[in-house]
Design a protein around this motif. Structure first.
Motif, mmCIF file in Angstrom:
data_model
loop_
_atom_site.group_PDB
_atom_site.id
_atom_site.type_symbol
_atom_site.label_atom_id
_atom_site.label_comp_id
_atom_site.label_asym_id
_atom_site.label_seq_id
_atom_site.Cartn_x
_atom_site.Cartn_y
_atom_site.Cartn_z
ATOM 1 N N ARG A 182 17.927 -2.588 1.853
ATOM 2 C CA ARG A 182 17.005 -3.487 1.337
ATOM 3 C C ARG A 182 17.662 -4.302 0.102
ATOM 4 O O ARG A 182 17.564 -5.794 -0.108
ATOM 5 N N PHE A 183 19.069 -3.599 -0.475
ATOM 6 C CA PHE A 183 19.266 -3.730 -1.083
ATOM 7 C C PHE A 183 20.036 -5.525 -1.057
ATOM 8 O O PHE A 183 19.856 -6.685 -1.799
ATOM 9 N N LEU A 184 20.630 -5.441 -0.060
ATOM 10 C CA LEU A 184 21.668 -6.709 0.421
ATOM 11 C C LEU A 184 20.548 -7.945 0.218
ATOM 12 O O LEU A 184 21.079 -9.029 0.343
ATOM 13 N N VAL A 185 19.580 -7.840 1.347
ATOM 14 C CA VAL A 185 18.326 -8.403 1.772
ATOM 15 C C VAL A 185 17.696 -8.975 -0.193
ATOM 16 O O VAL A 185 17.501 -10.528 -0.028
ATOM 17 N N LEU A 186 17.078 -8.318 -0.493
ATOM 18 C CA LEU A 186 16.142 -8.609 -1.751
ATOM 19 C C LEU A 186 17.122 -8.604 -3.181
ATOM 20 O O LEU A 186 16.770 -9.160 -4.171
ATOM 21 N N GLY A 187 17.660 -7.702 -2.923
ATOM 22 C CA GLY A 187 18.902 -7.173 -4.880
ATOM 23 C C GLY A 187 17.494 -6.612 -5.192
ATOM 24 O O GLY A 187 16.634 -5.878 -5.142
ATOM 25 N N THR A 188 18.395 -7.186 -6.378
ATOM 26 C CA THR A 188 17.488 -6.218 -7.463
ATOM 27 C C THR A 188 16.261 -7.579 -8.652
ATOM 28 O O THR A 188 16.817 -7.070 -10.059
ATOM 29 N N GLU A 189 15.930 -8.380 -8.363
ATOM 30 C CA GLU A 189 15.836 -9.624 -9.499
ATOM 31 C C GLU A 189 14.273 -8.897 -9.874
ATOM 32 O O GLU A 189 13.121 -8.675 -9.341
ATOM 33 N N GLY A 190 14.695 -9.044 -11.290
ATOM 34 C CA GLY A 190 13.242 -8.827 -12.076
ATOM 35 C C GLY A 190 12.962 -7.136 -12.483
ATOM 36 O O GLY A 190 11.741 -7.123 -13.148
ATOM 37 N N GLY A 191 13.288 -5.870 -11.173
ATOM 38 C CA GLY A 191 12.576 -5.278 -11.859
ATOM 39 C C GLY A 191 11.009 -4.827 -11.312
ATOM 40 O O GLY A 191 10.868 -5.597 -10.456
ATOM 41 N N THR A 192 10.476 -4.000 -11.672
ATOM 42 C CA THR A 192 9.394 -3.284 -10.936
ATOM 43 C C THR A 192 8.767 -2.854 -12.216
ATOM 44 O O THR A 192 8.967 -3.005 -13.639
ATOM 45 N N TYR A 193 7.567 -3.006 -12.245
ATOM 46 C CA TYR A 193 6.623 -2.799 -13.428
ATOM 47 C C TYR A 193 6.492 -0.752 -14.135
ATOM 48 O O TYR A 193 6.740 -1.032 -14.792
ATOM 49 N N TYR A 194 7.508 -0.202 -12.751
ATOM 50 C CA TYR A 194 7.543 1.339 -12.893
ATOM 51 C C TYR A 194 9.405 1.362 -13.603
ATOM 52 O O TYR A 194 9.858 1.764 -14.717
ATOM 53 N N PRO A 245 17.923 -14.170 -0.280
ATOM 54 C CA PRO A 245 17.084 -15.396 -0.754
ATOM 55 C C PRO A 245 18.865 -15.970 -1.332
ATOM 56 O O PRO A 245 19.151 -17.223 -1.395
ATOM 57 N N LYS A 246 20.062 -15.256 -1.759
ATOM 58 C CA LYS A 246 20.405 -14.947 -2.431
ATOM 59 C C LYS A 246 21.660 -13.961 -2.124
ATOM 60 O O LYS A 246 21.351 -13.147 -1.178
ATOM 61 N N ASN A 247 22.976 -14.635 -1.992
ATOM 62 C CA ASN A 247 24.261 -14.448 -1.783
ATOM 63 C C ASN A 247 24.151 -13.019 -3.132
ATOM 64 O O ASN A 247 25.577 -12.578 -1.972
ATOM 65 N N ASP A 248 24.341 -13.150 -3.926
ATOM 66 C CA ASP A 248 24.530 -12.425 -5.184
ATOM 67 C C ASP A 248 25.018 -10.788 -4.789
ATOM 68 O O ASP A 248 25.819 -10.343 -5.071
ATOM 69 N N PRO A 249 23.856 -10.169 -3.921
ATOM 70 C CA PRO A 249 23.590 -8.645 -3.760
ATOM 71 C C PRO A 249 25.175 -7.575 -2.854
ATOM 72 O O PRO A 249 25.623 -7.378 -2.625
ATOM 73 N N ALA A 250 25.068 -8.982 -1.754
ATOM 74 C CA ALA A 250 25.771 -9.277 -0.860
ATOM 75 C C ALA A 250 27.731 -9.430 -1.887
ATOM 76 O O ALA A 250 28.622 -8.236 -0.765
ATOM 77 N N ILE A 251 27.695 -10.174 -2.327
ATOM 78 C CA ILE A 251 28.866 -10.804 -3.036
ATOM 79 C C ILE A 251 29.285 -9.068 -3.901
ATOM 80 O O ILE A 251 30.823 -8.407 -3.698
ATOM 81 N N PHE A 252 28.347 -8.986 -4.845
ATOM 82 C CA PHE A 252 28.331 -7.795 -5.649
ATOM 83 C C PHE A 252 28.619 -6.754 -4.189
ATOM 84 O O PHE A 252 29.257 -5.574 -4.917
ATOM 85 N N ALA A 253 27.967 -6.202 -3.509
ATOM 86 C CA ALA A 253 28.181 -4.911 -2.421
ATOM 87 C C ALA A 253 29.426 -5.115 -2.210
ATOM 88 O O ALA A 253 30.151 -3.891 -2.045
ATOM 89 N N LEU A 254 30.212 -6.572 -1.835
ATOM 90 C CA LEU A 254 31.670 -6.147 -0.918
ATOM 91 C C LEU A 254 32.969 -6.192 -1.928
ATOM 92 O O LEU A 254 33.475 -5.585 -2.188
ATOM 93 N N ALA A 255 32.078 -6.256 -3.372
ATOM 94 C CA ALA A 255 33.271 -5.980 -4.001
ATOM 95 C C ALA A 255 33.286 -4.511 -4.826
ATOM 96 O O ALA A 255 34.667 -3.890 -4.944
ATOM 97 N N ILE A 256 32.394 -3.799 -4.378
ATOM 98 C CA ILE A 256 32.040 -2.077 -4.502
ATOM 99 C C ILE A 256 33.111 -2.135 -3.607
ATOM 100 O O ILE A 256 33.874 -1.276 -3.528
ATOM 101 N N ALA A 257 33.319 -2.749 -1.707
ATOM 102 C CA ALA A 257 33.696 -2.289 -0.865
ATOM 103 C C ALA A 257 35.175 -2.542 -1.642
ATOM 104 O O ALA A 257 36.548 -1.819 -1.000
ATOM 105 N N ALA A 258 35.478 -3.638 -2.371
ATOM 106 C CA ALA A 258 37.111 -3.714 -2.372
ATOM 107 C C ALA A 258 37.439 -2.670 -3.411
ATOM 108 O O ALA A 258 38.415 -2.963 -3.454
ATOM 109 N N ALA A 259 36.641 -2.778 -4.006
ATOM 110 C CA ALA A 259 37.483 -1.338 -5.262
ATOM 111 C C ALA A 259 36.968 0.073 -4.627
ATOM 112 O O ALA A 259 37.107 0.794 -5.413
#
Length: 187
Positions: A1-13, A52-66
């Motif tokens: 889910r994170f790879l597709v949607l990311g965390t843009e904007g948070g939620t009400y809670y 919609p954005k590639n940033d979550p995949a880049i973030f996750a790839l950096a985690i894997a590279a570390a």
């Protein structure tokens, strides 16, 4: 889910920062459980354009590279050009990786060098002119980090342009008894 949607904007809670931290912890757990499979999923989501954005995949790839596992790190670094297709993506990756583990190590330097050396030279010239700098990084900064080397004369001209501009290419030409500058440099 994170790879597709990311965390843009948070939620009400839950605010965005906490949500990103929770998602990063989930990504780390998935990578620790099955590094190669996780990297494969990261690449598949990025290449298919499902997000919609590639940033979550880049973030996750950096985690894997570390990651602690050297095999997972190697798979992640080998997948770099599949996820980071333009310099902006590469700059995001370098920023994330620097925060996670630093930019030292032969594997990282080899992956960054390969990113530049393996791209067709015409595409490379176009990309480095279009995306000269983002996020506090420039192509010259990344080239200096990885100490890229090649025997390809045209590619070396592109690298010289990245680092020193057209003046550097002209100086190199004068030192080499004038060699015509390829059209891709003037584009």
């Amino acid at each position: 889910r994170f790879l597709v949607l990311g965390t843009e904007g948070g939620t009400y809670y839950v605010n965005e920062r906490k949500l990103t931290k929770e998602n990063a912890e989930n990504v780390i757990r998935a990578i620790e459980a099955s590094g190669g499979k996780s990297v494969g999923l990261i690449v598949a989501v990025s290449e298919s354009g499902r997000a919609p954005k590639n940033d979550p995949a880049i973030f996750a790839l950096a985690i894997a590279a570390a990651a602690k596992d050297p095999q997972t790190r190697a798979i992640a670094l080998a997948s770099l050009p599949k996820v980071c297709r333009i310099p902006t993506h590469l700059f995001h990756f370098v920023t994330y990786l620097k925060n996670f583990r630093g930019l030292g190590g032969r594997g990282v330097k080899r992956a960054l060098s390969s990113w530049y050396n393996d791209m067709p030279v015409e595409k490379l010239a176009y990309e480095v002119v279009k995306y000269q700098s983002r996020d506090g990084w420039a192509n010259s900064d990344v080239l200096r980090q990885c100490h890229v080397r090649t025997d390809d004369e045209v590619r070396n001209r592109v690298y010289r342009w990245i680092v020193d501009g057209i003046e550097g290419v002209n100086k190199q030409d004068e030192a080499n008894k004038w060699i015509a500058i390829p059209n891709i440099i003037h584009a």
